[in-house]
Scaffold this motif. Structure first.
Motif, PDB file in Angstrom:
ATOM      1  N   GLU A  57       0.760  -1.212  -0.093  1.00 41.91           N
ATOM      2  CA  GLU A  57      -0.106  -0.111  -0.055  1.00 41.91           C
ATOM      3  C   GLU A  57       0.935   1.259   0.025  1.00 41.91           C
ATOM      4  O   GLU A  57       0.417   2.170  -0.424  1.00 41.91           O
ATOM      5  N   GLY A  67       0.355   4.586  -2.067  1.00 41.55           N
ATOM      6  CA  GLY A  67       0.265   5.945  -1.242  1.00 41.55           C
ATOM      7  C   GLY A  67       1.101   6.819  -2.033  1.00 41.55           C
ATOM      8  O   GLY A  67       0.674   7.827  -2.396  1.00 41.55           O
ATOM      9  N   THR A 123      -2.870   4.373   2.368  1.00 41.68           N
ATOM     10  CA  THR A 123      -3.015   5.349   1.175  1.00 41.68           C
ATOM     11  C   THR A 123      -3.809   6.465   1.764  1.00 41.68           C
ATOM     12  O   THR A 123      -3.190   7.624   1.308  1.00 41.68           O
ATOM     13  N   SER A 124      -4.585   6.327   2.537  1.00 44.33           N
ATOM     14  CA  SER A 124      -5.331   7.624   2.994  1.00 44.33           C
ATOM     15  C   SER A 124      -4.254   8.644   3.700  1.00 44.33           C
ATOM     16  O   SER A 124      -4.448   9.934   3.673  1.00 44.33           O
TER      17      SER A 124
END
Lengths: 287, 274
Positions: free
Chosen positions: B103, B107, B198-199
């Motif tokens: 991830e 990101g 990712t956020s």
């Protein structure tokens, strides 16, 4: 309208297949392929003043990535990911074996029970591990009270806690492919082996294990890859001596503002990943 | 063997058990048991920022699940039902790439793309990224169902009775695939709701999702509130998973019913003009 939709559905023309696939493929291109390409390019650019990026090509980011102090972090990450993968394999194989051969009516329940921790937010699980492993944490106070140790052990912020955390998070990635390949194993082969006089150990090493090797490889790769990119586990359960590539990348992007170097490090990670997947592809068709 | 399995599951559930027990513990420092309390749960309820982040996460997950389900349905239909075409294997492989990618790569990749293209980071960019991450889940769930329906002759029957291909799809295939579509959507919802990494990289300044909020709570001090929150989330997750399981296992029986009804309807329609 109806005719057009029917044309789309029936798939007699190749164009209709492409039309149905186009949105998903475009989406992946836009939010996955192009970002990764952008990242790879960024790794070759130069860092300007104040964290800006200068558009002149250079290899310096990559040569910096293999300087001793960064190489050490990279090798440490490889080591941790490798140990975690082996640990997951050792812990996960008996579990997968049980699920596939012994669980019987409890299988559905056991499989579901495997997924619940997996779907729990990893942050929350990290928080729990911090409570368990802390200096004044649960495990230490239990051990102290039972008289097994005289002084609290240093469990948190050690390589041990990081590997434990990684193994905890990624063990479902190991168990599920293993379970899948054990499920597909024809049971008659095992019976034949027993009938021909092989014992349990021999049957296991000569029949079961070779036949589920693709599952072993898949599980190892699926565990290894996310371990390589993990930064949360080391951030919360580790200390300065367990700094991993993920932490370094995060630091370059969010703190140090050296994006080109961060991108170069990510590219190195990606190259390792592609190599791993290539290896996986080589093994996969034998299934 | 049984002892090992018990130990294995104890390992998996130890953190969950700890979090459950300590969410009722009346102590600021998490170590010793100081008595039963519900105050951490009450505190959650009063934490405005936390509730706002929960709302953001729910909205985000809804949008992402909707996009991922629609794209997944279209793509998996072509992959499962259309005759072989060039590029099918490639597309199918591409659809599983987000599962394989760490991830952190997605990101930082999205972060560098958005800043390069000067796209402002907001709710919608994050929702699009979440939809991308969730797409493999919806596509594979729906595809498996469409493949298992492939052998059914119901669509042929409908078309023999005069339905167009689109009508057969809408009246037969879609209802039969609905449980898998809903199950895929639930999975996508969960994936988006739980996403942190990712956020973390691409949520702009104003966007605080629930995992990001939990992260900052963990960073800036230990509070048993997190345990209470975690228990609520766990409960919701278990409920969602149970719902998905029921949908998928009930699907088989209801599929037969739906097929009967559909055929009956088709037969009646075919009989009417006569």
């Amino acid at each position: 309208m109806d005719a057009w939709l029917s044309w789309l559905i029936c798939g007699r023309s190749r164009k209709s297949s492409y039309a149905l696939l186009a949105p998903a493929v475009l989406w992946l291109a836009l939010f996955l392929i192009i970002p990764v390409a952008c990242l790879l390019e960024l790794g070759f650019l130069r860092l300007g003043p104040y964290g800006t990026v200068v558009f002149s090509l250079t290899l310096s980011n990559f040569s910096r990535a293999i300087e001793p102090r960064y190489l050490e972090i990279l090798l440490r990450t490889l080591g941790y990911a490798g140990i975690t993968t082996l640990l997951c394999l050792a812990l996960g194989f008996p579990a997968a074996y049980y699920l596939s051969f012994r669980a019987g009516r409890r299988r559905e329940l056991c499989l579901a029970a495997l997924m619940i921790p997996f779907w729990t937010s990893c942050l929350v699980a990290l928080y729990s591990w911090m409570i368990i492993l802390g200096r004044e944490g649960l495990l230490n106070s239990l051990l102290l009270r039972s008289g097994l140790i005289a002084h609290p052990l240093r469990l948190l912020n050690t390589p041990f806690s990081v590997v434990l955390g990684l193994a905890y998070f990624y063990i479902p990635f190991m168990v599920l492919p293993l379970y899948g390949s054990l499920e597909k194993l024809p049971r008659q082969y095992l019976e034949a082996s027993y009938d021909l006089g092989a014992g349990r150990a021999r049957t296991f090493f000569k029949v079961t294990l070779p036949l589920c090797l693709p599952g072993v490889v898949a599980g190892c790769i699926l565990t290894f890859i996310p371990c390589m990119g993990d930064f949360l586990t080391a951030e919360f359960l580790g200390g300065p001596r367990t700094y991993l590539v993920g932490n370094l990348i995060q630091n370059q992007f969010l703190m140090a503002q050296d994006w080109p170097f961060g991108a170069a490090l990510t590219s190195v990670l990606l190259i390792l990943l592609v190599a791993g997947l290539y290896f996986y592809q080589r093994v996969e068709p034998q299934r | 063997m049984s002892a090992y399995i018990a130990a294995f599951y104890a390992f998996l559930y130890a953190p969950l058990a700890v979090m459950f027990v300590f969410s009722f513990n009346d102590a600021r420092r998490n170590v010793a048991w100081k008595g039963f309390t519900l105050k951490w749960y009450a505190q959650l309820w009063r934490d405005g920022e936390l509730l706002r982040s929960l709302a953001t996460s729910l909205e985000l997950a809804l949008v992402a699940a909707a996009i991922a389900t629609l794209l997944g349905l279209l793509a998996s239909y072509a992959l499962a039902r259309h005759p072989k075409f060039r590029g099918r294997q490639g597309c199918s492989a591409l659809l599983s790439v987000p599962l394989m990618m760490p991830e952190i790569v997605m990101g930082v990749g999205l972060l560098s793309l958005f800043s390069r293209a000067r796209v402002p980071l907001n709710f919608w960019t994050l929702a699009c990224a979440h939809a991308m991450i969730a797409l493999p889940y919806t596509a594979s769930a729906i595809r498996a169902r469409l493949l298992s329906l492939k052998d059914s002759r119901l669509e042929d029957a409908a078309m023999d009775l005069g339905a167009t291909e689109w009508q057969a799809f809408r009246k037969i295939t879609l209802p039969l695939a609905r449980p898998a579509i809903v199950a895929g959507a639930l999975l996508a919802f969960t994936v988006s709701f739980e996403d942190f990494v990712t956020s973390f990289f691409i949520a702009g300044i104003g966007i605080v999702t629930l995992p990001i909020k939990i992260y900052s709570m963990m960073k800036f001090g230990v509070t048993p509130e997190i345990n209470a929150l975690a228990c609520c989330l766990l409960l919701a997750t278990v409920a969602l998973l149970a719902l998905r399981q029921r949908l998928l296992s009930g699907a088989q029986e209801r599929a037969a019913d739906a097929a009967d009804r559909a055929l009956e309807g088709a037969a009646r329609q075919a009989a009417e003009p006569a």
